[in-house]
Design a protein around this motif. Sequence first.
Motif, short mmCIF file in Angstrom:
data_model
loop_
_atom_site.label_atom_id
_atom_site.label_comp_id
_atom_site.label_asym_id
_atom_site.label_seq_id
_atom_site.Cartn_x
_atom_site.Cartn_y
_atom_site.Cartn_z
N PRO A 215 17.86 -2.70 -29.22
CA PRO A 215 17.43 -1.34 -28.85
C PRO A 215 17.50 -1.09 -27.34
CG PRO A 215 15.52 -2.71 -29.25
CD PRO A 215 16.73 -3.56 -29.55
N GLN B 184 18.24 4.91 -26.26
CA GLN B 184 17.46 5.75 -27.17
C GLN B 184 18.09 5.85 -28.57
OE1 GLN B 184 14.47 6.69 -26.49
NE2 GLN B 184 14.21 7.70 -28.46
N ARG C 179 17.32 2.70 -30.42
CA ARG C 179 15.90 2.65 -30.77
C ARG C 179 15.63 3.52 -32.00
NH1 ARG C 179 11.87 1.09 -26.56
NH2 ARG C 179 13.07 -0.07 -25.02
N GLN C 180 16.29 4.67 -32.06
CA GLN C 180 16.14 5.53 -33.23
C GLN C 180 16.71 4.85 -34.47
OE1 GLN C 180 17.98 9.22 -32.05
NE2 GLN C 180 16.17 9.92 -30.95
N ARG D 227 14.25 2.24 -35.53
CA ARG D 227 13.10 2.84 -36.18
C ARG D 227 13.43 3.24 -37.61
NH1 ARG D 227 10.20 6.77 -38.02
NH2 ARG D 227 8.00 6.98 -37.50
N LEU E 258 7.93 1.47 -31.41
CA LEU E 258 9.09 2.35 -31.26
C LEU E 258 8.66 3.80 -31.06
CD1 LEU E 258 11.34 0.67 -33.94
CD2 LEU E 258 11.95 0.96 -31.54
N GLY F 194 7.48 4.27 -27.48
CA GLY F 194 8.63 4.36 -26.60
C GLY F 194 8.53 3.65 -25.27
N ALA G 248 12.92 -3.73 -24.76
CA ALA G 248 13.84 -4.04 -25.86
C ALA G 248 13.61 -5.46 -26.38
CB ALA G 248 15.28 -3.85 -25.40
N LEU H 94 10.65 -5.54 -28.70
CA LEU H 94 10.99 -4.92 -29.99
C LEU H 94 11.82 -5.87 -30.84
CD1 LEU H 94 11.86 -1.33 -28.73
CD2 LEU H 94 9.79 -2.03 -29.94
#
Length: 168
Positions: free
Chosen positions: A49, A52, A55-56, A59, A138, A141, A145, A148
């Motif tokens: 991630p 962005q 990351r989406q 998620r 996530l 925000g 990384a 995560l």
Amino acid sequence: MRRWIMAFLPALAAALALASVHPAAAQTARDGAYEALLRQASALAAVEPTDQERRQLMRAMAVTLADGLKRFTIAETEARADDKVAAPPAAGLRPGEGAEPGAKPPGAREPVPEVPNPWFARYATDARAELDRLIAALDAGDEAAADLMLKADTVNLLLRDLVRPPEG
């Protein structure tokens, strides 16, 4: 779409009938559902991630895995409903008697139906909790990384150990 559903229903009915007649087929279906979860967890752990968009993606994959794990846990709980959960071995001991210094390490892989209920419940619960923490991180925000990725890898490892109860 409706034609596809109507064509699929007889095959589903046959598979369910086969599973109810042959316990081995039901066991294979349970192991297959578990393997699908492992593939999803492995794919989630492989996402980096770094921006962005990723990351989406992470998620979305985490939410999908959480839903799959929830459904798998419910199905397994229903399949195990007739099994009696045995008391833990230490339940009959007095305080200080025979206490083990730590938890036993995971053993060899077993088919899903043969995993003891307490082991299954512990690892399924831990994996769901870690997924919830990953999704919350996530959403916030602000987590790095690497953190995560560590959470995603932890989910993957917990699901892998779900079918590896300690020997003995």
